[in-house]
Design an enzyme around this catalytic site. Sequence first.
Site, mmCIF file in Angstrom:
data_model
loop_
_atom_site.group_PDB
_atom_site.id
_atom_site.type_symbol
_atom_site.label_atom_id
_atom_site.label_comp_id
_atom_site.label_asym_id
_atom_site.label_seq_id
_atom_site.Cartn_x
_atom_site.Cartn_y
_atom_site.Cartn_z
ATOM 1 N N GLY A 132 -17.150 -16.123 -42.203
ATOM 2 C CA GLY A 132 -17.154 -16.895 -41.175
ATOM 3 C C GLY A 132 -18.058 -17.692 -40.516
ATOM 4 N N ILE A 164 -20.622 -17.807 -37.656
ATOM 5 C CA ILE A 164 -22.607 -17.185 -37.810
ATOM 6 C C ILE A 164 -22.132 -16.624 -38.844
ATOM 7 C CG2 ILE A 164 -23.853 -16.078 -36.569
ATOM 8 C CD1 ILE A 164 -21.900 -15.416 -34.676
ATOM 9 N N LEU A 180 -10.722 -13.682 -45.526
ATOM 10 C CA LEU A 180 -10.209 -14.315 -45.324
ATOM 11 C C LEU A 180 -9.171 -14.375 -44.440
ATOM 12 C CD1 LEU A 180 -10.613 -17.308 -48.279
ATOM 13 C CD2 LEU A 180 -12.062 -16.657 -46.710
ATOM 14 N N LYS A 205 -12.771 -10.210 -32.965
ATOM 15 C CA LYS A 205 -13.406 -10.878 -32.214
ATOM 16 C C LYS A 205 -13.320 -11.326 -30.344
ATOM 17 C CE LYS A 205 -14.966 -14.926 -33.322
ATOM 18 N NZ LYS A 205 -15.288 -16.501 -33.516
ATOM 19 N N SER A 230 -23.419 -8.179 -29.116
ATOM 20 C CA SER A 230 -22.751 -8.734 -27.922
ATOM 21 C C SER A 230 -23.847 -8.442 -26.906
ATOM 22 C CB SER A 230 -21.461 -8.933 -28.088
ATOM 23 O OG SER A 230 -21.041 -9.503 -26.801
ATOM 24 N N TYR A 242 -12.834 -4.769 -27.088
ATOM 25 C CA TYR A 242 -14.015 -5.530 -27.684
ATOM 26 C C TYR A 242 -15.271 -4.579 -28.022
ATOM 27 C CZ TYR A 242 -17.184 -8.818 -29.823
ATOM 28 O OH TYR A 242 -18.623 -9.252 -30.029
ATOM 29 N N LYS A 288 -18.667 -2.996 -30.110
ATOM 30 C CA LYS A 288 -19.870 -2.994 -30.234
ATOM 31 C C LYS A 288 -20.755 -1.710 -29.879
ATOM 32 C CE LYS A 288 -19.028 -6.728 -32.487
ATOM 33 N NZ LYS A 288 -19.976 -7.087 -33.402
ATOM 34 N N PHE A 332 -26.021 -13.815 -27.329
ATOM 35 C CA PHE A 332 -25.268 -14.325 -26.422
ATOM 36 C C PHE A 332 -24.127 -15.798 -26.919
ATOM 37 C CE2 PHE A 332 -27.508 -12.307 -22.163
ATOM 38 C CZ PHE A 332 -28.358 -11.611 -23.324
ATOM 39 N N ASN A 333 -24.195 -16.576 -26.286
ATOM 40 C CA ASN A 333 -22.571 -17.078 -26.970
ATOM 41 C C ASN A 333 -23.227 -18.446 -27.848
ATOM 42 O OD1 ASN A 333 -21.936 -16.189 -23.466
ATOM 43 N ND2 ASN A 333 -20.395 -17.407 -24.333
ATOM 44 N N LEU A 352 -15.082 -21.696 -25.341
ATOM 45 C CA LEU A 352 -15.431 -22.553 -24.487
ATOM 46 C C LEU A 352 -15.582 -24.062 -25.387
ATOM 47 C CD1 LEU A 352 -15.519 -24.779 -21.227
ATOM 48 C CD2 LEU A 352 -17.887 -23.870 -21.696
HETATM 49 P P1 NAD Z 1 -15.558 -15.035 -37.237
HETATM 50 O O1 NAD Z 1 -14.509 -14.155 -37.401
HETATM 51 O O2 NAD Z 1 -15.738 -15.801 -37.805
HETATM 52 O O3 NAD Z 1 -16.272 -14.258 -38.933
HETATM 53 C C1 NAD Z 1 -16.161 -12.869 -38.967
HETATM 54 C C2 NAD Z 1 -15.381 -12.770 -40.516
HETATM 55 O O4 NAD Z 1 -15.160 -11.229 -41.125
HETATM 56 C C3 NAD Z 1 -13.771 -13.797 -40.714
HETATM 57 O O5 NAD Z 1 -14.798 -14.318 -41.802
HETATM 58 C C4 NAD Z 1 -13.053 -12.826 -40.757
HETATM 59 O O6 NAD Z 1 -12.800 -13.250 -42.245
HETATM 60 C C5 NAD Z 1 -13.797 -11.973 -41.601
HETATM 61 N N1 NAD Z 1 -13.849 -10.533 -41.559
HETATM 62 C C6 NAD Z 1 -13.631 -9.952 -39.987
HETATM 63 N N2 NAD Z 1 -12.986 -8.356 -40.318
HETATM 64 C C7 NAD Z 1 -12.855 -8.137 -42.216
HETATM 65 C C8 NAD Z 1 -12.763 -6.396 -43.096
HETATM 66 N N3 NAD Z 1 -11.614 -6.365 -42.353
HETATM 67 N N4 NAD Z 1 -12.864 -7.335 -44.162
HETATM 68 C C9 NAD Z 1 -13.401 -8.768 -44.046
HETATM 69 N N5 NAD Z 1 -13.527 -9.660 -44.047
HETATM 70 C C10 NAD Z 1 -13.536 -9.093 -42.926
HETATM 71 O O7 NAD Z 1 -16.595 -14.463 -36.273
HETATM 72 P P2 NAD Z 1 -17.960 -15.157 -35.769
HETATM 73 O O8 NAD Z 1 -18.073 -15.178 -34.336
HETATM 74 O O9 NAD Z 1 -19.124 -15.472 -36.990
HETATM 75 O O10 NAD Z 1 -18.726 -13.643 -35.317
HETATM 76 C C11 NAD Z 1 -19.487 -11.854 -36.181
HETATM 77 C C12 NAD Z 1 -19.964 -11.243 -35.396
HETATM 78 O O11 NAD Z 1 -20.692 -11.787 -34.612
HETATM 79 C C13 NAD Z 1 -19.192 -10.400 -34.956
HETATM 80 O O12 NAD Z 1 -19.301 -9.524 -35.410
HETATM 81 C C14 NAD Z 1 -18.041 -10.736 -33.997
HETATM 82 O O13 NAD Z 1 -18.256 -9.835 -32.737
HETATM 83 C C15 NAD Z 1 -20.313 -11.255 -33.592
HETATM 84 N N6 NAD Z 1 -20.302 -11.815 -32.219
HETATM 85 C C16 NAD Z 1 -19.941 -13.002 -32.198
HETATM 86 C C17 NAD Z 1 -20.241 -13.793 -31.130
HETATM 87 C C18 NAD Z 1 -19.163 -14.927 -31.286
HETATM 88 O O14 NAD Z 1 -18.769 -15.533 -29.797
HETATM 89 N N7 NAD Z 1 -18.856 -15.597 -31.915
HETATM 90 C C19 NAD Z 1 -20.664 -13.016 -29.843
HETATM 91 C C20 NAD Z 1 -21.307 -12.239 -30.150
HETATM 92 C C21 NAD Z 1 -20.878 -11.410 -31.163
HETATM 93 C C1 WQD Z 2 -17.613 -18.898 -21.538
HETATM 94 C C2 WQD Z 2 -17.780 -19.321 -20.096
HETATM 95 C C3 WQD Z 2 -15.311 -18.735 -19.362
HETATM 96 C C4 WQD Z 2 -12.661 -21.118 -21.724
HETATM 97 C C5 WQD Z 2 -17.474 -14.301 -25.310
HETATM 98 C C6 WQD Z 2 -17.329 -13.308 -25.128
HETATM 99 C C7 WQD Z 2 -18.518 -12.089 -25.301
HETATM 100 C C8 WQD Z 2 -18.788 -13.015 -26.643
HETATM 101 C C9 WQD Z 2 -19.636 -14.439 -26.292
HETATM 102 C C10 WQD Z 2 -17.796 -12.189 -28.967
HETATM 103 C C11 WQD Z 2 -16.521 -18.349 -19.451
HETATM 104 C C12 WQD Z 2 -15.177 -20.672 -19.476
HETATM 105 C C13 WQD Z 2 -13.441 -20.910 -21.452
HETATM 106 C C14 WQD Z 2 -11.812 -22.208 -21.108
HETATM 107 C C15 WQD Z 2 -13.274 -21.979 -19.355
HETATM 108 N N1 WQD Z 2 -18.486 -12.474 -27.944
HETATM 109 N N2 WQD Z 2 -14.190 -21.315 -20.052
HETATM 110 N N3 WQD Z 2 -12.436 -22.260 -19.659
HETATM 111 O O1 WQD Z 2 -16.181 -15.239 -22.526
HETATM 112 O O2 WQD Z 2 -18.607 -15.659 -22.101
HETATM 113 O O3 WQD Z 2 -18.208 -14.902 -23.766
HETATM 114 O O4 WQD Z 2 -17.870 -14.767 -26.418
HETATM 115 O O5 WQD Z 2 -19.109 -10.872 -28.816
HETATM 116 O O6 WQD Z 2 -18.475 -10.882 -25.798
HETATM 117 O O7 WQD Z 2 -16.895 -12.578 -23.672
HETATM 118 O O8 WQD Z 2 -17.490 -17.546 -23.755
HETATM 119 O O9 WQD Z 2 -16.749 -19.169 -24.573
HETATM 120 O O10 WQD Z 2 -14.873 -17.331 -24.117
HETATM 121 O O11 WQD Z 2 -16.381 -18.435 -22.352
HETATM 122 O O12 WQD Z 2 -13.962 -22.522 -18.040
HETATM 123 O O13 WQD Z 2 -10.801 -22.664 -21.663
HETATM 124 O O14 WQD Z 2 -16.571 -20.801 -20.185
HETATM 125 O O15 WQD Z 2 -14.669 -18.447 -18.063
HETATM 126 O O16 WQD Z 2 -17.306 -18.578 -17.881
HETATM 127 P P1 WQD Z 2 -17.531 -15.376 -23.340
HETATM 128 P P2 WQD Z 2 -16.189 -18.230 -24.021
#
Ligand code: NAD
Ligand code: WQD
Length: 338
Positions: free
Chosen positions: A11, A13, A34, A86, A126, A151, A155, A180-181, A202
């Site tokens: 994925g 991150i 995947l 997510k 998160s 969601y 967490k 964070f983001n 975003l």
């Molecule tokens: P992502 O969807 O790109 O990566 C997650 C990966 O996990 C994917 O490749 C997916 O195929 C795999 N996956 C999910 N469920 C599975 C399962 N049951 N078995 C095998 N593979 C599985 O997401 P990401 O953005 O890389 O996020 C990674 C982690 O970070 C998640 O736990 C997410 O909740 C957390 N997180 C993400 C964000 C963000 O904004 N991206 C922010 C805070 C926390």
């Molecule tokens: C960022 C800012 C929107 C899209 C999410 C999850 C959080 C964490 C990170 C997993 C916000 C604004 C967005 C658009 C916009 N993920 N926006 N137009 O909501 O801060 O956080 O991802 O744990 O839990 O909630 O991220 O990228 O969706 O939005 O104006 O088309 O951009 O309103 O203020 P968010 P985001």
Amino acid sequence: MKKVLVTGGAGYIGSHTVVELARSGFEPIIVDDLRNSHERVFKGLEHILGRKVEVHRVDCTDPAAMGRVFAQVKDLSGVVHFAAYKAVGESVAEPLKYYRNNVGSLLVLLELMAEYEVKHIVFSSSCTVYGQPEELPVSEEAPDRRASSPYGSTKMCCEQLLRDAHVADPSLAVVLLRYFNPIGAHPSARIGELPIGVPNNLVPFITQTASGIRRSLTVFGNDHDTHDGSCVRDFIHVVDLAEAHVKALTWCESREVPTCEVFNLGTGRGHSVLEVVRTFEEVTGRELPYTIGPRRAGDVASVYADPGKAERVLGWKAKLDLGTALRDAWAWERTLRE
Ligand code: NAD
Ligand code: WQD
């Protein structure tokens, strides 16, 4: 080399963390089916690292299949657990799917870690657990709010599960990382975010708009209680975030007395959505069409991290700025369209 299981390693991150782990002398082993990622990530990883990474295409919620992975890999030193769903909006419509995957996969992992005596786990949490904090920047001591989405609840539930597992087995070392983001992509433009369908977040929406796939960005609200009315977030470069996982794992392994610790991973700086739009235009030289729309349900006005604990304890600090992250995200978007 110390073997580290990286669930969700294909994925967004996870793939960047695989790179940083390998570069720091760990042997990352990916478990990912995947379901939200793409085959092409493995080519990207191979290009960056100059070698293949071991991959198990397995559903992390499947105890038998995961059992076979643990039996086959042997001598794991730790686990970094990314695998989860997510999408906040989808979780409101399909909460069971989120609990089953996000909590279910962690349960399976913890049971196998106990059986195979694997004693280190780094978990992806998160900033969503803070909701709208009373004080900014928000520190790890701030009270968790009732999560605003299923969601977020998964967490909080996983964090509690890990705290309880540590109490029951104090030799289990746990690091909870509250991101964070995360934005941006690897500077090589070989790996990056691959949203399936219309992006929720975003920055992928911005890069897809700039490349002509979307007509225009809607900025969700300009009447929030912030300096320019648009929401404020702590945008962190995914490579900085990936490096923090290496520091967290190394720290976890070096502890004489294992603990369960939580860390914020952010830059400590808040940027508004309109600032992101302007910075994107500056660093890419492209004009971004956007309109102001209504607020998005569930959005908090402003949240950014106090990342001081991660710096003091882990020796980690974000180094890359917003402009660099947006430039890298744009380079990745262009690679995707080649
Ligand atoms: P992502 O969807 O790109 O990566 C997650 C990966 O996990 C994917 O490749 C997916 O195929 C795999 N996956 C999910 N469920 C599975 C399962 N049951 N078995 C095998 N593979 C599985 O997401 P990401 O953005 O890389 O996020 C990674 C982690 O970070 C998640 O736990 C997410 O909740 C957390 N997180 C993400 C964000 C963000 O904004 N991206 C922010 C805070 C926390
Ligand atoms: C960022 C800012 C929107 C899209 C999410 C999850 C959080 C964490 C990170 C997993 C916000 C604004 C967005 C658009 C916009 N993920 N926006 N137009 O909501 O801060 O956080 O991802 O744990 O839990 O909630 O991220 O990228 O969706 O939005 O104006 O088309 O951009 O309103 O203020 P968010 P985001």
